[in-house]
Design an enzyme around this catalytic site. Structure first.
Site, mmCIF file in Angstrom:
data_model
loop_
_atom_site.group_PDB
_atom_site.id
_atom_site.type_symbol
_atom_site.label_atom_id
_atom_site.label_comp_id
_atom_site.label_asym_id
_atom_site.label_seq_id
_atom_site.Cartn_x
_atom_site.Cartn_y
_atom_site.Cartn_z
ATOM 1 N N LEU A 97 31.060 17.859 -14.662
ATOM 2 C CA LEU A 97 30.272 18.534 -15.685
ATOM 3 C C LEU A 97 31.172 19.565 -16.359
ATOM 4 O O LEU A 97 31.923 20.274 -15.674
ATOM 5 C CB LEU A 97 29.057 19.242 -15.070
ATOM 6 C CG LEU A 97 27.912 18.365 -14.559
ATOM 7 C CD1 LEU A 97 26.929 19.201 -13.750
ATOM 8 C CD2 LEU A 97 27.198 17.686 -15.714
ATOM 9 N N ASP A 98 31.099 19.666 -17.696
ATOM 10 C CA ASP A 98 31.919 20.669 -18.367
ATOM 11 C C ASP A 98 31.309 22.054 -18.167
ATOM 12 O O ASP A 98 30.242 22.215 -17.571
ATOM 13 C CB ASP A 98 32.129 20.324 -19.838
ATOM 14 C CG ASP A 98 30.822 20.244 -20.630
ATOM 15 O OD1 ASP A 98 29.848 20.916 -20.249
ATOM 16 O OD2 ASP A 98 30.768 19.504 -21.632
ATOM 17 N N ALA A 99 32.012 23.048 -18.667
ATOM 18 C CA ALA A 99 31.630 24.428 -18.364
ATOM 19 C C ALA A 99 30.235 24.785 -18.872
ATOM 20 O O ALA A 99 29.481 25.509 -18.205
ATOM 21 C CB ALA A 99 32.659 25.391 -18.958
ATOM 22 N N ARG A 236 25.925 15.823 -26.629
ATOM 23 C CA ARG A 236 25.704 16.818 -27.688
ATOM 24 C C ARG A 236 25.845 16.177 -29.069
ATOM 25 O O ARG A 236 25.097 16.496 -29.996
ATOM 26 C CB ARG A 236 26.699 17.972 -27.523
ATOM 27 C CG ARG A 236 26.512 18.748 -26.215
ATOM 28 C CD ARG A 236 27.429 19.957 -26.159
ATOM 29 N NE ARG A 236 27.306 20.612 -24.859
ATOM 30 C CZ ARG A 236 28.160 20.438 -23.846
ATOM 31 N NH1 ARG A 236 29.219 19.655 -24.021
ATOM 32 N NH2 ARG A 236 27.971 21.037 -22.698
#
Length: 333
Positions: A97-99, A236
């Site tokens: 998972l990204d930040a 996104r």
């Protein structure tokens, strides 16, 4: 505690990654807490060894020394001499998972790291809740990105959004069958479809197995997305392109993973639970389910064959251009 505690640490468990925390930092925190727990056990009593030491002879007035057999502790295993027993652990991270994203993050300790590879090869689906905001566009599709455009959204309705989502799901489901190389004319393929086992046989572009709107209150809307081979940036961008299909703009304000394969939010340990005993219990509780699910997901596929044209070159964008030729636009990663 040390060796016995380490023996119970081989396997998989899930942690809940909060937004703003990088997955590498989460892994480092977990490793630090595990090492702290493994090294916190009471050390065993030091071994005693016989040494001949000089000592005064009892019963004599003269100050005469003689060698006397004396039992003394061995200091070679003392904590201050040898240091902590455990200084590093091998911890692997599954689908990252990204930040900015949050949710279920699967980790493997020790031999459990090989199970992470099995999870990857099983091409399991993951569930996300994705929150969107109508009326503006940014350079990185995030709500806090650099503002590029503002638009009106009064014309957007729940019915229009649902129609776009249905087109996306239909396009991706066709692509899922293509990448799975399944002969749909067989009984085995039908049974796989019913149980949800139709999955890609190799790495593919992002594939959406299901997408629906959970909440619609303009300018906000909340989507539930079931997908595989995705990145959070692609999700996104999906929100951004849904906005374009709705003749407006949209940004993503939240990406939250609620399920990774057979690990759900209920399995994910909160930050206050990233300690030795909680992780040991989570690994032991998940072990039977992990073994059963991986065996089911990785069993040889029957009734599958190479579909005509499946070896031909595929568009690098794959099904991410979900609405091309259907609604006049492009949706996806």
């Amino acid at each position: 505690m040390g060796s016995a505690g380490l023996a119970r640490l081989h396997g998989l468990f899930a942690a809940y990654k909060p937004p703003g925390l990088k997955w590498k930092h989460l892994r480092d925190i977990v490793e630090l807490q595990l090492l702290k727990g493994l090294n916190a056990g009471k050390p065993p009593a030091p071994e005693q060894r016989v040494r001949f030491l000089l000592a005064p002879v009892e019963g004599r007035e003269e100050k005469e020394l003689t060698l006397t057999a004396t039992s003394v502790p061995t200091l070679t295993d003392h904590l201050l001499v040898r240091g902590p027993a455990f200084t590093s652990l091998k911890i692997g991270v599954g689908h990252r998972l990204d930040a900015q994203a949050s949710g279920v993050l699967v980790l493997g300790v020790g031999h459990g790291r090989s199970l992470l590879t099995d999870m990857y090869n099983a091409h399991l689906t993951k569930d996300y809740t994705v929150r969107g905001l109508l009326g503006k566009a940014t350079d990185d599709f995030c709500e806090d990105g650099r503002l590029v455009e503002k638009t009106t959204y009064d014309h957007v309705t729940r019915e229009k959004l649902d129609r776009i989502l249905a087109l996306i799901q239909g396009s991706h489901q066709k692509a899922l069958v293509l990448y799975s190389n399944v002969d749909l004319q067989t009984q085995e393929a039908y049974e796989m479809a019913v149980t949800g086992l139709i999955r890609p046989t190799t790495k593919s572009p992002m594939l959406i197995a299901g997408i629906r709107c959970l909440h619609f209150a303009p300018p906000e809307f909340l989507l539930e997305v079931q997908c595989m081979h995705e990145t959070q940036k692609q999700l996104r961008r999906l929100v951004h392109e849904i906005g374009l299909e709705l003749k407006t703009t949209a940004v993503c304000s939240q990406v939250r993973r609620t399920r990774d394969g057979f690990f759900t939010l209920d399995d994910a340990l909160l930050r206050t639970q990233w300690d030795l005993h909680s992780i040991q219990d989570a690994i032991q509780a998940a072990a039977p389910r992990v073994a059963a699910e991986l065996q089911k997901s990785l069993r040889p596929r029957l009734g599958t064959q190479q579909l005509p044209g499946s070896g031909q070159h595929r568009d690098s964008e794959g099904p991410s251009s979900a609405l091309k030729g259907q609604a006049g636009g492009a949706v996806g990663g």
